[in-house]
Scaffold this active site. Structure first.
Site, mmCIF file in Angstrom:
data_model
loop_
_atom_site.group_PDB
_atom_site.id
_atom_site.type_symbol
_atom_site.label_atom_id
_atom_site.label_comp_id
_atom_site.label_asym_id
_atom_site.label_seq_id
_atom_site.Cartn_x
_atom_site.Cartn_y
_atom_site.Cartn_z
ATOM 1 N N LYS A 46 0.845 -1.205 0.000
ATOM 2 C CA LYS A 46 0.000 0.000 0.000
ATOM 3 C C LYS A 46 0.874 1.247 0.000
ATOM 4 O O LYS A 46 2.060 1.171 0.326
ATOM 5 C CB LYS A 46 -0.900 -0.016 1.242
ATOM 6 C CG LYS A 46 -0.123 -0.032 2.550
ATOM 7 C CD LYS A 46 -0.996 -0.464 3.725
ATOM 8 C CE LYS A 46 -0.195 -0.420 5.023
ATOM 9 N NZ LYS A 46 -0.907 -1.072 6.128
ATOM 10 N N TYR A 260 17.694 29.808 7.171
ATOM 11 C CA TYR A 260 16.635 30.575 7.828
ATOM 12 C C TYR A 260 16.876 30.706 9.327
ATOM 13 O O TYR A 260 17.284 29.749 9.983
ATOM 14 C CB TYR A 260 15.282 29.880 7.628
ATOM 15 C CG TYR A 260 14.658 30.132 6.266
ATOM 16 C CD1 TYR A 260 14.343 31.417 5.855
ATOM 17 C CD2 TYR A 260 14.373 29.070 5.421
ATOM 18 C CE1 TYR A 260 13.756 31.632 4.609
ATOM 19 C CE2 TYR A 260 13.777 29.284 4.190
ATOM 20 C CZ TYR A 260 13.476 30.566 3.788
ATOM 21 O OH TYR A 260 12.895 30.771 2.574
#
Ligand SMILES: *Cc1c(COP(=O)(O)O)cnc(C)c1O
Length: 357
Positions: A46, A260
């Protein structure tokens, strides 16, 4: 001339790739199949084989001897059937969510895959659509999907042609009393419902011993290099290694910051490399200042914040590594999980579509 849209066979190469070790995948399946004793190991594929891609994973598992595959959504069926062994299909492909409506049931019948029936309503829906071979999920403690134990006498269940009678363990990776309780409930269901094969164990459940094996086990995470229990650590091999190429090399002076919010300040002049990998690719910000890449044996620590599309690594100890070179993330799943707090499942299924697979 206007912008031309053409189909290129020579698309630009991706700057990210997943190194997927199919030998290790096949070895893991064989190990789990052997550990399953008299039972056969199937495979949970899956979520595009936990993010690795069914295109490579399903044929490799079939070549190793795997015959039973599980997906969650109906939308996942086509991709598995497309790559199933030439001239054939997987021995069996089951859809865990079951038929949500008549269209799902009709589709299952037309392509020849099995729905996993999860409720009396789904059982009725399947019979009304014409029925045929299916699997049946019995709930033994998860309380997500599955027929309840006190529903096992419902007449509609006796109309089903059940291949695999399955249940799912809540905490197979832990040694808790619930494991034995679920096994007892599953055995009770085996006595009540006519079926061909019985299945309980996921990856972790395989290590709980023969009483948990039934006829078929359903490993997922362990196939892909996850280690569900410490007692399985020695035998499973790492399968997935995220790799990135270096976009740019920079020289950063002492006292300069990187990324950042300036969370990293260079203690000395440094040579650093920027890679085209970021949290949009599933390399989440929890790796900031913590992740390690490697060039061969040389460690290249992540410096400062991971941003959306870019991450900076320390090349101070790797003077030979330059622009265009590929480096590899430390991504052994058990260790990466301990380092980040992400589950081993999340670490795989997060990896984004910008990775070449
Ligand atoms: C995902 C899933 C599995 C595989 O579980 P792992 O823990 O990855 O081994 C097995 N059975 C069912 C019903 C599942 O949903």
């Amino acid at each position: 001339m206007g912008l031309q849209v053409t189909l290129h066979t020579d698309l630009p190469a991706p700057a990210l790739r997943l190194d997927i070790d199919l030998d290790a995948l096949q070895s893991n399946w064989r190990v789990l199949d052997r550990m399953s004793g008299a039972a056969r190991a199937g495979a949970a594929v899956k979520a595009d084989a936990y993010g690795l891609g069914v295109r490579k994973v399903v044929p490799a598992l079939q070549a190793a001897g795997c015959d039973d595959f599980f997906v969650a959504h109906w939308s996942e069926v086509g991709a598995v059937l497309d790559v199933a062994r030439p001239g054939g299909r997987p021995g069996s492909l089951s859809v865990l969510h079951g038929p949500l409506n008549g269209a799902d049931a009709a589709y299952a019948r037309s392509v020849g895959v099995k729905p996993v029936i999860n409720s009396l309503e789904q059982a009725r829906r399947w019979i009304d659509a014409g029925g045929g071979l299916c699997d049946l999920m019995v709930d033994t403690g998860m309380n997500r999907l599955g027929v309840a134990l006190d529903e096992l006498g419902a007449p509609v269940l006796a109309e089903l042609d059940v291949d695999v009678l399955l249940s799912h363990l809540v905490a197979a990776e832990e040694d808790v009393p619930l494991n034995a309780l679920q096994r007892e409930r599953w055995e009770h269901a085996r006595g009540r419902i006519r079926h061909r094969r019985a299945s309980l164990a996921n990856s972790g459940g395989i290590a709980l011993g023969a009483a948990y094996h039934g006829d078929l086990t359903r490993p997922g995470i362990a196939l892909y290099g996850g280690v569900p229990r410490p007692d399985m650590a020695g035998v499973l091999r790492q399968v997935v290694r995220p790799q990135a190429s270096i976009l740019q090399v920079r020289h950063v002076a002492a006292g300069e910051t990187i990324g950042y919010n300036a969370t990293f300040t260079a203690p000395a002049a440094m040579r650093v490399g920027t890679i085209a990998l970021g949290y949009a690719d599933g390399y989440l910000r929890c790796w900031s200042g913590k992740g390690i890449f490697r060039a061969g044996e040389i460690e290249l620590p992540v410096l400062g914040r991971v941003s959306m599309d870019l991450t900076v690594v320390d090349l101070s100890h790797a003077p030979q590594v330059g622009e265009g070179d590929w480096i590899t993330a430390d991504y052994a799943l058990a260790r990466a999980s301990a380092a980040t707090g992400l589950s081993q499942y999340e670490l795989l299924t997060l990896l984004g579509r910008r990775f070449g697979r």
